[in-house]
Design an enzyme around this catalytic site. Structure first.
Site, PDB file in Angstrom:
ATOM      1  N   CYS A  50       0.846  -1.192   0.000  1.00 40.85           N
ATOM      2  CA  CYS A  50       0.000   0.000   0.000  1.00 40.85           C
ATOM      3  C   CYS A  50       0.887   1.249   0.000  1.00 40.85           C
ATOM      4  O   CYS A  50       2.004   1.237   0.514  1.00 40.85           O
ATOM      5  CB  CYS A  50      -0.908   0.004   1.234  1.00 40.85           C
ATOM      6  N   ARG A  54       3.204   4.612   6.213  1.00 42.45           N
ATOM      7  CA  ARG A  54       3.743   3.805   7.320  1.00 42.45           C
ATOM      8  C   ARG A  54       4.201   2.429   6.864  1.00 42.45           C
ATOM      9  O   ARG A  54       4.821   1.699   7.624  1.00 42.45           O
ATOM     10  CB  ARG A  54       2.665   3.660   8.412  1.00 42.45           C
ATOM     11  N   HIS A 106      -2.083  -4.092   4.874  1.00 45.44           N
ATOM     12  CA  HIS A 106      -1.839  -3.707   6.264  1.00 45.44           C
ATOM     13  C   HIS A 106      -3.152  -3.429   6.971  1.00 45.44           C
ATOM     14  O   HIS A 106      -4.082  -2.869   6.377  1.00 45.44           O
ATOM     15  CB  HIS A 106      -0.914  -2.485   6.345  1.00 45.44           C
ATOM     16  N   CYS A 109      -5.887  -0.118   6.923  1.00 46.93           N
ATOM     17  CA  CYS A 109      -5.751   0.453   5.580  1.00 46.93           C
ATOM     18  C   CYS A 109      -6.919   1.400   5.266  1.00 46.93           C
ATOM     19  O   CYS A 109      -8.081   0.988   5.293  1.00 46.93           O
ATOM     20  CB  CYS A 109      -5.686  -0.659   4.542  1.00 46.93           C
TER      21      CYS A 109
HETATM   22 CO    CO Z   1      -3.427   1.140   3.017  1.00 46.33          CO
END
Ligand code: CO
Length: 221
Positions: A50, A54, A106, A109
């Site tokens: 993504c 982070r 993750h 998200c």
């Molecule tokens: Co995401």
């Protein structure tokens, strides 16, 4: 100069200062580090993650430059009409001959969360609609989860698995796999609440047979 401009200048001064430090550190350990890096790449892994700030692909894996071919977009999608993602998959498998493809989602998200809500996000609608499609495919399982957070986490996982399946649907994957039995496809989730990577143990071999019953492109050697 206004406050924002000063702040930006400070930020970018810092970036270039960090870069100079990095060059000095790498060169101190190996004076030929950058000339070797410039010779070419031979990564064994394609990582699709993504774009979330982070989820820094290399850092969370402890990987170094040259080790991982990376593609990132909102919610780690491999869409069937996404020329960008498909070009990355084509080049990574067809030309670089990576041994592993990792789809890494993750928890938390934002893209998946947005797809679970009734809202018009303009240009993002068709992008996120494909996550809604994942929900529809797995509706019975997801609707049976009473807890909102658990259902959200599960959709993150299922979306990762659907993107693994999307890789298997491509001609470049099917050709490579028939010929070399590689690459393997892996489904991971990064849990930023703990920093841990979670392997979803995607049933690659099992899914491959099932998927190819429908998506077999008849690719021959
Ligand atoms: Co995401």
């Amino acid at each position: 100069m206004n406050f924002m401009a000063d702040r930006e200048r400070t930020f970018f001064d810092k970036v270039f200062e960090n870069n100079r430090k990095w060059v000095a550190e790498k060169s101190a350990v190996d004076p030929a580090y950058f000339s070797k890096l410039a010779e070419g790449q031979n990564p064994e892994v394609l990582f699709v993650g993504c774009s979330d700030s982070r989820v820094s692909a290399e850092e969370l894996m402890g990987a170094h430059p040259g080790e991982v071919f990376v593609h990132r977009n909102i919610s780690n999608m491999v869409g069937s009409t996404d020329l960008n993602a498909l070009s990355v998959v084509e080049y990574a498998i067809g030309a670089l001959q990576v041994k592993h493809v990792v789809i890494c989602g993750h928890y938390g998200c934002g893209g998946v969360k947005a797809a679970m809500q009734a809202q018009d996000l303009g240009l993002l609608n068709p992008w996120l609609r494909r996550i809604r499609d994942v929900y529809r495919l797995h509706r019975a399982e997801l609707d049976a989860i009473a807890d909102d957070h658990e259902r959200y986490d599960r959709l993150v996982e299922l979306n990762v698995e659907e993107q693994c399946i999307n890789v298997i649907k491509t001609a470049v994957f099917q050709k490579a796999y028939l010929k070399t039995r590689a690459p393997a496809v892996h489904a991971w989730v990064f849990d930023m609440r703990t920093g841990r990577l979670v392997d979803l143990h995607f049933d690659f071999a099992g899914k491959l047979g099932e998927i190819r019953q429908i998506y077999d492109l008849g690719t021959s050697l």
